[in-house]
Motif scaffolding. Structure first.
Motif, PDB file in Angstrom:
ATOM      1  N   THR A   1       0.836  -1.195   0.000  1.00 11.40           N
ATOM      2  CA  THR A   1       0.000   0.000   0.000  1.00 11.40           C
ATOM      3  C   THR A   1       0.877   1.252   0.000  1.00 11.40           C
ATOM      4  O   THR A   1       2.075   1.190   0.293  1.00 11.40           O
ATOM      5  N   ILE A   2       0.278   2.401  -0.310  1.00 12.30           N
ATOM      6  CA  ILE A   2       0.988   3.680  -0.326  1.00 12.30           C
ATOM      7  C   ILE A   2       0.616   4.428   0.947  1.00 12.30           C
ATOM      8  O   ILE A   2      -0.522   4.867   1.123  1.00 12.30           O
TER       9      ILE A   2
ATOM     10  N   ASP B   1       1.146   7.341   2.495  1.00 11.58           N
ATOM     11  CA  ASP B   1       0.653   8.707   2.649  1.00 11.58           C
ATOM     12  C   ASP B   1      -0.621   8.979   1.859  1.00 11.58           C
ATOM     13  O   ASP B   1      -1.111  10.104   1.832  1.00 11.58           O
TER      14      ASP B   1
ATOM     15  N   ASN C   1      -5.932   4.369  -2.197  1.00 15.61           N
ATOM     16  CA  ASN C   1      -5.285   3.090  -2.455  1.00 15.61           C
ATOM     17  C   ASN C   1      -6.231   2.126  -3.161  1.00 15.61           C
ATOM     18  O   ASN C   1      -5.847   1.462  -4.139  1.00 15.61           O
TER      19      ASN C   1
ATOM     20  N   THR D   1      -4.088  -4.889   1.605  1.00 15.21           N
ATOM     21  CA  THR D   1      -3.272  -5.353   0.479  1.00 15.21           C
ATOM     22  C   THR D   1      -3.883  -6.594  -0.160  1.00 15.21           C
ATOM     23  O   THR D   1      -3.930  -6.722  -1.388  1.00 15.21           O
TER      24      THR D   1
END
Length: 265
Positions: free
Chosen positions: A95-96, A98, A104, A161
């Motif tokens: 995952t990203i 920020d 996401n 995820t």
């Protein structure tokens, strides 16, 4: 259906042939719709290299990888991304941090689809769709769509995820020790979620694990790798009758039982 047909992969280290690492040596495996295959083996047995070869991170030296009868061996990893869902051991990797959960999930929902132009704005229907996907996780994430994922726990991020990897209907799902970094209670929850997703979607799945209980409990097939080869496979009634003692004996027959196997059980 995915067919791994007699693939080989050697890593050339230090430009010295004596240090070559033969990671895969003639691996063949057919993965049908609905198959959930647990993969065991000691470190260096070729498990992760097999997953990396399927996903395109490592091109194989010889052999074929067929997805729905089409050879994808020459496709790069980013070209295979629309076919392959993958969850790694590190919960931070999928995952990203920020970006919000909402963002996401938006990225994951667009994977493999042409977007012109790319837009961040989501309709009310899309927000509701994400909430409906998140609610069965039982983690309360459906009420945290606008919260940065970096504030979530490791288990929450791994659950997200897993959802992201499966929500775009991949043709193959690869799980690389995806519960190893989690505490036992969270790992159990993620495995239950994994089993639910695989059964409902029928997506062919390969799962590497050092947890022999999980290797036996989950999936309809089990393979053991050693020295870059598949040395044992069990399915159906044979797999159902397997015990941890059986698997430890298998490890003992090819060498010392890894600490990771002993500690995880």
């Amino acid at each position: 259906m995915l067919v791994v047909d007699n693939i080989y992969k050697t890593f050339h280290l230090d430009n010295n042939p004596e240090n070559d690492k033969r990671a895969l040596q003639g691996v063949s495996l057919t993965i049908n719709e609905g198959d959930f295959i647990t993969v065991i083996g000691s470190n260096g047995s070729g498990k992760t290299t097999l997953l990396n070869s399927i996903s395109g991170i490592y091109p194989v030296d010889n052999g074929r990888i067929l997805l729905d009868d089409q050879d994808i061996n020459k496709k790069k990893d980013y070209q295979r991304a629309k076919y392959v869902g993958r969850v790694f051991q590190d919960p931070l990797q999928g995952t990203i941090a920020d970006m919000s959960l909402f963002e996401n999930l938006s990225i994951a929902s667009r994977r493999g689809k042409k977007q012109s132009p790319f837009r961040w704005a989501l309709s009310t229907n899309q927000r509701q769709m994400f909430k409906d996907l998140l609610k069965p996780l039982g983690l309360g994430l459906e009420d945290r769509l606008d919260v940065p994922v970096g504030t979530f726990s490791g288990g929450q991020r791994q659950a997200v995820t897993l959802l992201m990897a499966s929500m775009s209907n991949p043709k193959i799902l690869l799980l690389d020790e995806h519960t190893a970094a989690l505490d036992p209670k969270t790992a159990k929850r993620i495995m239950e979620l994994t089993d639910k997703i695989v059964k409902e979607s029928k997506v062919p799945t390969l799962m590497i694990t050092h947890n022999m209980k999980d290797a036996i409990k989950y999936g309809n097939r089990l393979i053991m790798m050693d020295g870059g080869k598949i040395i044992y496979e069990a399915s159906g009634e044979e797999k159902q009758k397997l015990t941890i003692e059986d698997l430890v004996k298998l490890f003992s027959s090819i060498g010392e039982v890894p600490d990771s196997v002993v500690l995880s059980n």
